[in-house]
Scaffold this active site. Structure first.
Site: not given
Lengths: 217, 232
Positions: A45-47
């Site tokens: 997840s890119e966060n």
């Protein structure tokens, strides 16, 4: 026609053992529910997390553990946390093998538009532009037509682009299509959907080569 | 190397109208709640805020938007905020939307002394307008410049008065790169630790990047999308 879950289920068949996978918001998120038996993948997840797990049980939500859709999630054993620049280093550096995301339009040369409708919706691109510019393998999950019944598989995108010549495969409620130098190559039909229906719903160049099998779910 | 200040009010001392701020956080996760409250109290205005998101109507940067303290936002995603949309469409608020990875790297570069870099993200889109394009290995890339801020407002989990800090979970997000890119970096922590209490092997951001640190209070840690599954 496939429903949202069936589109996700079909995309899950593309997963390969050992892959790191980034799933976008919406239908792509559902892919995690259909990982085939014996296939070991890890979700990014890119966060800033790898090894994302399912939603937490009620009462176990942690405000400090969310996914890129700002939803509360959990971590799998062996997961890891990192900052935003490292997150996109693994994306840009091609360490993540597959990106699945939604789209408003896809062109027959692989352009994608999914972040802005001028004058109407301006929310921002988030991580989508970084993801589509770098991933080797990009699958778009979307409905074949929009709410007005117009094709979303176009000769040319009409909306502002998110990325150019990057989409490799499209899975819709009607079909599975590869992007080739000559346009959308029809690989599979949704159960009960005819070639004529797919042709009528596809504005971009469509390649139909012989008998096109139905999807197996 | 004592960087300890009393509270948020002392932490943000010196922030003036027209300055550029970085604010850590992704959505409402890991935002500097105390510093934002203190900024609202000062009434400082015409700020340029660099932050991945712009909060929601009644929390985070949304509180500063309500009081028209923000002149310009530099963000990657700004949905979920009606007041933001209203100010943007009326022209009261200037907005620069940039890809999330480019935003993170531009902050990192700003803190690392790298003035600019080439990235493939945004090539062929309106993000590339006016930017130099160069091909590497046959692939087009655009030139993105580094970002710096007069003040970076950072939220960490634990820290000591030397400014060494660690983060918890995905509240890390943009906080480390922004901590590096502030001329004055102000850190609020949930737990202030005695020096030596943090294992040097596990420091996320060394104190060299930090100018001020304080013990935060009353964290709300609002959840934007509460999603759960049932036990059955």
């Amino acid at each position: 026609m496939l429903d949202r879950n069936q589109i996700a289920q079909r995309i899950a068949q593309e997963l390969q053992n050992g892959w790191y996978v980034n799933l976008g918001i919406g239908i792509p998120t559902l892919v995690a529910n259909y990982i085939p038996e014996g296939i070991d993948v890890e979700f990014q997840s890119e966060n800033g997390l790898l090894g994302m797990g399912p939603f937490p049980f009620e009462g176990e939500e942690d405000a400090d553990l969310i996914n890129a859709g700002k939803q509360t999630v959990t971590m799998m054993k062996g997961g890891s946390i990192f900052d935003s620049s490292m997150s996109f280093a693994m994306i840009r550096g091609r360490h993540v093998q597959l990106t699945v995301l939604g789209a408003m339009e896809v062109s027959d040369c692989g352009d994608i538009a999914n972040w802005k409708i001028p004058g109407k919706m301006v929310k921002g691109m988030g991580g989508a532009m970084d993801l589509v510019a770098s991933a080797d393998n990009i699958i778009v999950a979307m409905s074949h037509t929009n709410r007005k019944g117009q094709s979303k598989l176009l000769r040319q995108c009409s909306l502002p682009l998110t990325g150019v010549k990057c989409v490799k495969k499209v899975v819709t409620n009607m079909a599975v299509l590869d992007i080739t130098p000559n346009g959308f190559e029809l690989l599979e039909r949704a159960p009960g959907v005819s070639l004529e229906e797919i042709q009528a719903a596809t504005e971009g160049r469509l390649i139909i080569d012989g008998d096109v099998p139905e999807m197996k779910l | 190397m004592n960087k300890l200040v009393k509270d948020a009010k002392e932490g943000i001392e010196g922030i003036k109208d027209g300055m550029t701020l970085m604010l850590g956080g992704f959505g409402l996760c890991g935002i500097p709640e105390n510093c934002i409250s203190a900024l609202v109290d000062t009434g400082v205005k015409d700020l340029t805020c660099i932050s991945n998101n712009a909060g929601v109507d009644d929390f985070g940067i949304g509180l500063m938007l309500q009081r028209s303290q923000v002149k310009k936002m530099i963000s990657s995603y700004v949905g979920e905020n009606d007041e933001f949309e209203r100010q943007m469409l009326s022209g009261d608020l200037e907005v620069d939307l940039i890809p999330q990875g480019s935003l993170a790297e531009r902050c990192r570069a700003g803190g690392a002394g790298i003035p600019a870099f080439f990235t493939p993200a945004g090539y062929g889109t309106e993000v590339a307008n006016g930017k130099e394009v160069r091909y590497f290995d046959g692939k087009p890339h655009i030139l993105e410049s580094a970002l710096q801020a007069d003040y970076a407002l950072v939220k960490a989990w634990k820290g000591d008065r030397y400014g060494n800090i660690i983060f918890k979970g995905t509240a890390r997000n943009f906080n480390p790169v922004m901590a590096m890119a502030g001329k004055i970096t102000v850190v609020e922590v949930e737990e202030l630790i005695e020096p030596g209490g943090l294992d040097p092997n596990f420091i996320h951001i060394p104190g060299v990047f930090v100018q001020r640190i304080f013990q935060g209070t009353g964290y709300e840690k609002r959840i934007e999308q509460r999603t759960t599954r049932s036990k059955s």
